[in-house]
Design an enzyme around this catalytic site. Structure first.
Site, short mmCIF file in Angstrom:
data_model
loop_
_atom_site.label_atom_id
_atom_site.label_comp_id
_atom_site.label_asym_id
_atom_site.label_seq_id
_atom_site.Cartn_x
_atom_site.Cartn_y
_atom_site.Cartn_z
N GLY A 242 -6.80 -6.11 2.80
CA GLY A 242 -6.30 -7.49 2.81
C GLY A 242 -7.12 -8.39 1.91
O GLY A 242 -7.15 -8.23 0.69
N ILE B 145 -10.33 -8.59 1.68
CA ILE B 145 -11.66 -8.07 1.30
C ILE B 145 -11.60 -7.55 -0.13
O ILE B 145 -10.75 -6.71 -0.44
CB ILE B 145 -12.09 -6.90 2.21
CG1 ILE B 145 -12.02 -7.28 3.68
CG2 ILE B 145 -13.48 -6.40 1.85
CD1 ILE B 145 -12.26 -6.11 4.62
N GLU C 46 -5.08 -5.41 -5.59
CA GLU C 46 -6.27 -5.70 -4.77
C GLU C 46 -5.92 -5.85 -3.29
O GLU C 46 -6.69 -5.45 -2.41
CB GLU C 46 -6.93 -7.00 -5.29
CG GLU C 46 -8.20 -7.40 -4.58
CD GLU C 46 -9.32 -6.37 -4.74
OE1 GLU C 46 -9.78 -6.16 -5.86
OE2 GLU C 46 -9.72 -5.78 -3.72
N LYS D 60 0.83 -1.23 0.00
CA LYS D 60 0.00 0.00 0.00
C LYS D 60 0.85 1.26 0.00
O LYS D 60 0.46 2.29 -0.58
CB LYS D 60 -0.95 0.00 1.20
CG LYS D 60 -0.26 -0.12 2.54
CD LYS D 60 -0.84 -1.21 3.39
CE LYS D 60 0.18 -1.61 4.44
NZ LYS D 60 -0.26 -2.58 5.37
N LYS E 87 -4.23 3.85 2.66
CA LYS E 87 -5.34 3.06 2.09
C LYS E 87 -6.44 3.98 1.58
O LYS E 87 -6.97 3.76 0.48
CB LYS E 87 -5.86 2.07 3.13
CG LYS E 87 -4.82 0.96 3.42
CD LYS E 87 -5.20 0.16 4.65
CE LYS E 87 -4.20 -0.96 4.92
NZ LYS E 87 -4.35 -1.55 6.26
N1 HSE Z 1 -0.95 -3.15 10.12
C1 HSE Z 1 -2.00 -3.28 9.15
C2 HSE Z 1 -3.32 -3.38 9.91
C3 HSE Z 1 -1.75 -4.50 8.32
O1 HSE Z 1 -3.28 -3.50 11.13
O2 HSE Z 1 -4.38 -3.28 9.31
C4 HSE Z 1 -2.61 -4.61 7.09
O3 HSE Z 1 -2.44 -3.57 6.19
#
Ligand code: HSE
Length: 415
Positions: A129, A131, A124, A100, A200
């Site tokens: 993750g 989803i 994706e 990301k 994200k």
């Molecule tokens: N450290 C991230 C989380 C991992 O806790 O969502 C997944 O991107």
């Protein structure tokens, strides 16, 4: 047989190798091609691995081998992942990634290079993750004008807040537990300061609005200042505090994009997204609200998304998937101080209670006091109405000048 390579044999990389190996036959049926793993790139040695003959420390082995058509970059970080990805695309190899940070900082450029070389760059696994969210946004919901995307995008902070809400655990104890369980990033600041969620939402915004919204344009605030008192007031108000990544297009076409803790009502679809789970709400003009929920991190959920992208690349070796955005600049985003929202306030003062209420009501709109059991002496809390953030900041300064200390100010969500 189409040959693939995996760069990085950490948690996700080893998951990708495992999924590709264990699901080899069903994957071959679905893609109408067998997918082989020709190389695994890592600087470490894995002499006992059943895949030991595939390991290399030389990126050139992958780059210069024309048989390798698809590369999974699961190294994380920007360098050298950026340089490796760029060279693979320029050499006519499609690249898929869970990275990301790289997509959020270099996505526009890498997508342009992929297009110029008639190959694919798919990601994706970079948000949510396991989803599915990138494909649904770019394909299934493509006929909508997306009004808003709001999500719980970081599992670690959601785990910490859930422990605070459900078990009255302190922030520090909950963070220590998240680290013990292996949820937190190596540097927990990326999680708890909101940077991971910022990357994200920057990817989702770029995808939805077609221009790169860089993470530095995203107002980013983490959860380190959230206290158990705030959690208790949120409960008495009828909601919970969650770390939300949100983007919405305003009337003047700029974006209100932020990562910050928000009070959300119990009735919201995101209120019951707990523990390490992620939830993403997409508000489309035709669909209304669509919610995606599942495991936003972890070896196999993330690997399953990476492998699905590898399969998609194999199915599209000679054509491009439409997944694009162009470069963008800061003018895309409404300055945070000009955004408008309602807030929750917690204050402390030696002043008489009626004087505190009067002072707050003087400078904030639609002020309503909220109470909690066993509140601290001299502590009061309020919810206030919609106000421009710059005016909220002036209002805070004005009440602080009267001897009222503002302990917390948290946005109230509108979904
Ligand atoms: N450290 C991230 C989380 C991992 O806790 O969502 C997944 O991107």
């Amino acid at each position: 047989m189409v040959q693939a390579a995996v760069m990085g044999y950490g948690v996700v990389g080893s998951g990708v190798v495992e999924v590709l190996t264990e699901h080899r036959d069903s994957i071959a049926k679905r893609t109408k091609e067998e997918i082989g793993i020709k190389y695994i790139l890592d600087i470490r040695d894995f002499p006992d691995s059943p895949f030991h003959d595939k390991f290399t420390k030389s990126f050139d082995d992958i780059l210069l081998d024309d048989e390798v058509r698809v590369v999974a970059e699961v190294m994380g970080g920007v360098h050298p992942a950026y340089e490796f990805t760029k060279q693979c695309l320029e050499h006519g190899k499609s690249v898929v990634t869970s990275n990301k940070e790289l997509v959020a900082t270099k996505g526009a450029e890498l997508l342009r290079i992929a297009k110029e070389n008639n190959v694919n760059y798919l990601f994706e696994a970079s948000v949510g993750g396991g989803i599915p969210i990138i494909r649904p946004l770019s394909q299934c919901l493509a006929a909508n004008d997306v009004i808003e995307v709001a999500g719980i995008l970081n599992g670690t902070t959601n785990f910490i807040l859930t422990k605070m809400i459900r078990e009255n655990m302190s922030f520090e104890d909950a963070l220590a537990m998240a680290q013990q369980l292996g949820y937190a990033e190596r540097n927990p600041a990326a999680d708890v300061e909101g940077h991971d969620a910022g990357r994200k939402i920057s990817i989702l915004a770029s995808l939805v609005y077609g221009k790169h919204v860089y993470p530095e344009y995203v107002h980013t605030q983490g959860i380190t200042r959230i206290t158990l008192q705030d959690v208790a007031y949120a409960a008495s108000w009828g909601g919970v505090i969650k770390l939300i990544g949100q983007v919405k297009r305003l009337e003047d076409q700029t974006l209100d994009i932020t990562v910050e803790p928000m009070l959300i009502e119990k009735s919201s679809q995101l209120a019951n997204v707990d523990d390490v789970f992620n939830g993403i709400l997409v508000r489309g003009d035709s669909t209304g609200d669509v919610v995606f929920y599942g495991k936003g991190a972890g070896k196999l959920p993330t690997a399953s998304a990476v492998v699905a992208d590898i399969m998609d690349c194999v199915k599209h070796l000679k054509k491009r998937k439409y997944l694009d955005w162009v470069d963008g600049d800061a003018s895309l985003v409404k300055p945070y101080t000009q955004t408008v929202y309602a807030s929750y306030l917690r204050v402390e003062s030696q002043l008489d209670k009626q004087k505190i209420i009067a002072a707050v009501s003087d400078v904030f709109s639609d002020v309503r006091e909220i109470v909690r059991a066993n509140s601290d002496d001299q502590e009061l809390a309020f919810v206030t109405g919609d106000m421009v953030v710059a005016d909220q900041e002036k209002a805070v300064a004005a009440i602080e000048a009267t001897g009222i200390h503002v302990l917390s100010k948290i946005r109230i969500a509108d979904f």
